[in-house]
Design a protein around this motif. Structure first.
Motif, PDB file in Angstrom:
ATOM      1  N   SER A   1      37.183  32.259  48.032  1.00 30.06           N
ATOM      2  CA  SER A   1      36.017  31.309  48.672  1.00 30.06           C
ATOM      3  C   SER A   1      34.771  31.883  47.966  1.00 30.06           C
ATOM      4  N   GLU A   2      34.730  33.305  47.326  1.00 25.79           N
ATOM      5  CA  GLU A   2      33.944  33.936  46.803  1.00 25.79           C
ATOM      6  C   GLU A   2      34.910  34.921  45.951  1.00 25.79           C
ATOM      7  N   ALA A   3      33.809  35.692  44.281  1.00 23.74           N
ATOM      8  CA  ALA A   3      34.856  36.142  43.640  1.00 23.74           C
ATOM      9  C   ALA A   3      33.356  36.981  42.745  1.00 23.74           C
TER      10      ALA A   3
ATOM     11  N   LEU B   1      38.545  35.147  50.863  1.00 23.09           N
ATOM     12  CA  LEU B   1      39.213  34.608  51.019  1.00 23.09           C
ATOM     13  C   LEU B   1      40.343  33.556  52.340  1.00 23.09           C
ATOM     14  N   LYS B   2      40.748  32.782  52.436  1.00 25.55           N
ATOM     15  CA  LYS B   2      41.189  31.838  53.750  1.00 25.55           C
ATOM     16  C   LYS B   2      42.967  31.781  53.337  1.00 25.55           C
TER      17      LYS B   2
ATOM     18  N   PHE C   1      38.253  35.433  55.912  1.00 22.00           N
ATOM     19  CA  PHE C   1      38.395  36.680  56.003  1.00 22.00           C
ATOM     20  C   PHE C   1      37.290  37.034  54.759  1.00 22.00           C
ATOM     21  N   SER C   2      37.225  38.135  55.363  1.00 20.17           N
ATOM     22  CA  SER C   2      36.469  39.390  54.007  1.00 20.17           C
ATOM     23  C   SER C   2      37.387  39.596  53.265  1.00 20.17           C
TER      24      SER C   2
ATOM     25  N   PHE D   1      41.005  41.212  54.991  1.00 16.18           N
ATOM     26  CA  PHE D   1      42.134  40.262  54.545  1.00 16.18           C
ATOM     27  C   PHE D   1      42.923  41.626  54.053  1.00 16.18           C
ATOM     28  N   VAL D   2      42.981  42.327  53.638  1.00 15.91           N
ATOM     29  CA  VAL D   2      43.407  43.728  52.726  1.00 15.91           C
ATOM     30  C   VAL D   2      43.873  44.054  54.392  1.00 15.91           C
ATOM     31  N   ARG D   3      43.504  44.404  54.965  1.00 18.98           N
ATOM     32  CA  ARG D   3      43.653  45.639  56.432  1.00 18.98           C
ATOM     33  C   ARG D   3      44.979  43.962  57.641  1.00 18.98           C
TER      34      ARG D   3
END
Length: 313
Positions: free
Chosen positions: A235-237, A271-272, A279-280, A284-286
């Motif tokens: 959703s955002e990059a 991200l979703k 998730f931020s 997301f990574v965690r």
């Protein structure tokens, strides 16, 4: 006062109709019965009568137009081709409101393609309607600037904010018919209706192209990628410093996921997982325990899928 038959059901349609009613025009709304659910959610509390009809080619629409005897027909984000014999019924002509530059962006998905192609200025165009979509001579242009963070949602809101200005430019032409011949469009380009395949990120594209796709999808659809054989949405990059590796490679920098494109890196900020949450990048990574060097893929990595040939709703 002049009478106007309006075809359309969107927030832009509503804003334009509100301006016309406020200025004293006699407006009647026309809606296919099959689209009534969408129409009723946006348009029914306006102080204008509504004609529902079974189909674009049936007698009901022609009879409703003849009963109303409009001076003009105005199409504003309408999902169907209006038959020629209906376009010929208004006394002084039929015009369309197109929320993207013409002739550069002839398309039914005017909210998507300008952002996808990375333009920095856009337009709302009012043009004569002809047998060919988005080809008629232009009567009104209202331009506006796009900023670097524009999304499909903010683009839509910006177009709606200019509705009264567009109708204000059209107003003197409606009050003093016949309509002028207008400005010929010349050569241009047609963009197809958006398919599911158009939403998938190809990490072999440039960072600018991928970032533009992410914004063009947000918030309606979500730019798609395959992570561990599952669809996720970006959703955002944001552009990031560093040398790219193989397209789609994820590197973790200070807990943040960066992905390689053809010419550089993008930080994945939002991200979703469609069934699990938004998730931020860091979360997301965690949460998914993303490992340095994992990959994001285009859908083609999983093989052909007929679902991707379908249109986006």
């Amino acid at each position: 006062m002049r009478s106007i038959a309006v075809f359309g059901y969107s927030r832009l349609t509503r804003a334009c109709v509100e301006a016309l009613i406020r200025w004293g025009y006699r407006v009647k709304l026309f809606c296919p019965s099959g689209d009534r659910g969408l129409f009723d959610g946006l348009m029914t509390d306006l102080s204008a009568p509504v004609a529902y009809f079974d189909g674009m080619d049936g007698d009901e629409l022609a009879e409703a137009m003849d009963a109303f005897q409009p001076d003009f027909l105005l199409s504003i984000i309408f999902n169907h081709r209006i038959p020629d014999h209906i376009l010929e019924r208004p006394r002084f002509g039929a015009v369309n409101v197109h929320p993207a530059p013409l002739p550069a962006f002839r398309t039914a998905n005017a909210w998507f393609w300008p952002l996808r192609r990375g333009v920095t200025r856009s337009e709302i165009v009012v043009h004569h309607m002809t047998r060919e979509w988005d080809r008629g001579n232009i009567l009104v242009r209202v331009s506006f600037k796009l900023n670097a963070a524009e999304t499909q949602g903010t683009y839509t809101a910006k177009v709606i904010s200019h509705a009264a200005t567009v109708m204000g430019r059209l107003d003197p032409l409606l009050r003093s018919p016949p309509l002028p011949a207008g400005e010929p469009q010349g050569e241009g380009r047609y963009y197809p209706a958006v398919k599911l395949l158009d939403l998938f990120i190809d990490f072999q594209d440039s960072t600018a192209s991928v970032e533009a796709l992410v914004r063009a999808c947000n918030p309606q659809h979500g730019a798609q990628a395959i992570f561990r054989k599952t669809n996720i949405e970006v959703s955002e990059a944001a552009f990031a410093e560093g040398e790219p590796e193989a397209p789609g490679t994820i590197r973790i920098r200070d807990g943040r996921p960066l992905v390689s494109c053809a010419d550089g890196l993008l930080e994945l900020r939002v991200l979703k997982e469609p069934y699990e949450g938004v998730f931020s990048g860091e979360r997301f990574v965690r949460f998914y325990r993303v490992e340095d060097g994992e990959m994001l893929h285009h859908i083609s990595a999983l093989g052909d899928d007929e679902r991707l040939r379908g249109f986006v709703g």
